[in-house]
Motif scaffolding. Sequence first.
Motif, PDB file in Angstrom:
ATOM      1  N   ASN A   1       0.834  -1.195   0.000  1.00  0.00           N
ATOM      2  CA  ASN A   1       0.000   0.000   0.000  1.00  0.00           C
ATOM      3  C   ASN A   1       0.874   1.253   0.000  1.00  0.00           C
ATOM      4  O   ASN A   1       0.587   2.235  -0.704  1.00  0.00           O
ATOM      5  CB  ASN A   1      -0.914  -0.007   1.225  1.00  0.00           C
ATOM      6  CG  ASN A   1      -1.921   1.132   1.209  1.00  0.00           C
ATOM      7  OD1 ASN A   1      -2.621   1.344   0.227  1.00  0.00           O
ATOM      8  ND2 ASN A   1      -1.964   1.885   2.299  1.00  0.00           N
ATOM      9  N   HIS A   2       1.953   1.211   0.761  1.00  0.00           N
ATOM     10  CA  HIS A   2       2.895   2.334   0.818  1.00  0.00           C
ATOM     11  C   HIS A   2       3.550   2.547  -0.549  1.00  0.00           C
ATOM     12  O   HIS A   2       3.645   3.685  -1.040  1.00  0.00           O
ATOM     13  CB  HIS A   2       3.952   2.057   1.884  1.00  0.00           C
ATOM     14  CG  HIS A   2       4.941   3.162   2.060  1.00  0.00           C
ATOM     15  ND1 HIS A   2       4.687   4.292   2.809  1.00  0.00           N
ATOM     16  CD2 HIS A   2       6.202   3.316   1.567  1.00  0.00           C
ATOM     17  CE1 HIS A   2       5.741   5.096   2.782  1.00  0.00           C
ATOM     18  NE2 HIS A   2       6.680   4.524   2.034  1.00  0.00           N
TER      19      HIS A   2
ATOM     20  N   ASP B   1       0.927   3.666  -3.308  1.00  0.00           N
ATOM     21  CA  ASP B   1       0.517   5.060  -3.121  1.00  0.00           C
ATOM     22  C   ASP B   1       1.540   6.020  -3.727  1.00  0.00           C
ATOM     23  O   ASP B   1       1.196   7.144  -4.113  1.00  0.00           O
ATOM     24  CB  ASP B   1       0.345   5.376  -1.635  1.00  0.00           C
ATOM     25  CG  ASP B   1      -1.013   4.942  -1.097  1.00  0.00           C
ATOM     26  OD1 ASP B   1      -1.884   4.575  -1.925  1.00  0.00           O
ATOM     27  OD2 ASP B   1      -1.200   4.960   0.128  1.00  0.00           O
ATOM     28  N   ARG B   2       2.783   5.574  -3.798  1.00  0.00           N
ATOM     29  CA  ARG B   2       3.863   6.374  -4.383  1.00  0.00           C
ATOM     30  C   ARG B   2       4.112   6.028  -5.841  1.00  0.00           C
ATOM     31  O   ARG B   2       5.160   6.350  -6.391  1.00  0.00           O
ATOM     32  CB  ARG B   2       5.133   6.199  -3.545  1.00  0.00           C
ATOM     33  CG  ARG B   2       5.079   6.998  -2.264  1.00  0.00           C
ATOM     34  CD  ARG B   2       5.921   6.418  -1.152  1.00  0.00           C
ATOM     35  NE  ARG B   2       5.781   7.256   0.047  1.00  0.00           N
ATOM     36  CZ  ARG B   2       4.699   7.232   0.839  1.00  0.00           C
ATOM     37  NH1 ARG B   2       3.689   6.420   0.552  1.00  0.00           N
ATOM     38  NH2 ARG B   2       4.634   8.004   1.898  1.00  0.00           N
TER      39      ARG B   2
ATOM     40  N   LYS C   1      -4.863  -1.682  -0.324  1.00  0.00           N
ATOM     41  CA  LYS C   1      -5.710  -1.022   0.677  1.00  0.00           C
ATOM     42  C   LYS C   1      -6.971  -1.838   0.954  1.00  0.00           C
ATOM     43  O   LYS C   1      -7.453  -1.895   2.090  1.00  0.00           O
ATOM     44  CB  LYS C   1      -6.064   0.380   0.206  1.00  0.00           C
ATOM     45  CG  LYS C   1      -6.795   1.232   1.233  1.00  0.00           C
ATOM     46  CD  LYS C   1      -6.883   2.681   0.790  1.00  0.00           C
ATOM     47  CE  LYS C   1      -5.515   3.327   0.736  1.00  0.00           C
ATOM     48  NZ  LYS C   1      -5.592   4.786   0.408  1.00  0.00           N
TER      49      LYS C   1
END
Length: 406
Positions: A194-195, A198-199, A328
């Motif tokens: 997810n990290h 997101d980037r 997510k």
Amino acid sequence: MSNRKRVNRSLPLMEFTDKLLTKKEVEANARLHMTCPVLQKKHFSPIGTHKLLFSTQEARILAFDKPAQLSPNYNPSIKKTYFAQMYKIQDTLGEGSFGVVYKVISRENEEGYAVKITKKAYLTKNNYEEIKLLERIGNHQNIVKFYFAWEEMSRVFTQLELCALSLGTYSKTNHSITEIQLLDILTDMAHALNHLHDRKLIHLDIKPENIMISTDGIYKLGDFDLLFDITKTEENQVKTFDITEGDAKYLAKEVLEGKVTAAADIFSLGITMLELATDLILPVNGPLWRRLRNGSYDDPCFTIVPKKLKTLMCKMMAPKPHARPKAKQILNTAVVKENLSAQLLVPRVNYYEVWRASVAETMDRDPVPVCINAQNEMNMDANMDIETTPCVTPPRKVSRVVIYNM
């Protein structure tokens, strides 16, 4: 003349069966058909240690968006590399097509780190792009930490967080991973993806060997050699991959066609969880490989997957990328939420400590010297010029010898 067909015994067992096999089954079969082992050639690192010690080229920090600097204790005037001045090599942790990773100890703070060194003795634009992407990742508890990078001797050096071991190593000695531990792994990896996603970054190489366990029992995603930036222009999104045998086990089918999306990471995590839950030896190619990518999960091995986890795994391994849940969404599933809620009441088990304790129990004991030299004289090796350590003859007959197996 015999009519028996010859079988190439060097081929893996997977070539002769249409059934998915577990690692434990293959190990048992290997013991039954054990033959004299082939003498292995001694492995030498592609980067000789002596080549890392001396250089007339001054080290240069590689920093783009994240401020960084070399240690003030570095002395560029002496013919010794920054690497040699700042670190002591302890071991070789791994080797891939892109470089070698060493376990090192810092001479400044005596802390352990992992330092990756590019294998090719020249710099390319891609080396700098990788550092930019590592800076973009930032810090996250479920991702192996990037400290800084520098270049010298026409190589790129990257200092990374040192973890205890990988899930690849762990699963070789633990053939039955509990449901709770599987949920911990899935939760941590969903947070990591997810990290990244997101980037706008895709890992593209998720497998047990690239999931690390820290000494405090946290699972961390590492090895970003194939990290891909999905903000690139449309024509650059079709990427050619150097797929090794191990990588192909975990790849989504669409990746081999050059279709790169975040859903590819979800598939790789799903099939990784399947391997950990079932102890399966995943196929590299062939009908079994295709079956796992066509939504067919009727093998008896799948019956041991926890029911709640199996439903989620199957969704993560869906043949169509758009049908797979996002990272997510995985974190918002009932099974993962229940696991997170349980951790608020009871701290999670540090399975690294459990593993280390079990390994320590099987470690070889210090040998007790026993000899049949009735005179208690010094033993001499006929092929050596030095004396060996003397041993004492037992006062009475030895009735039992205990051998501790590893």
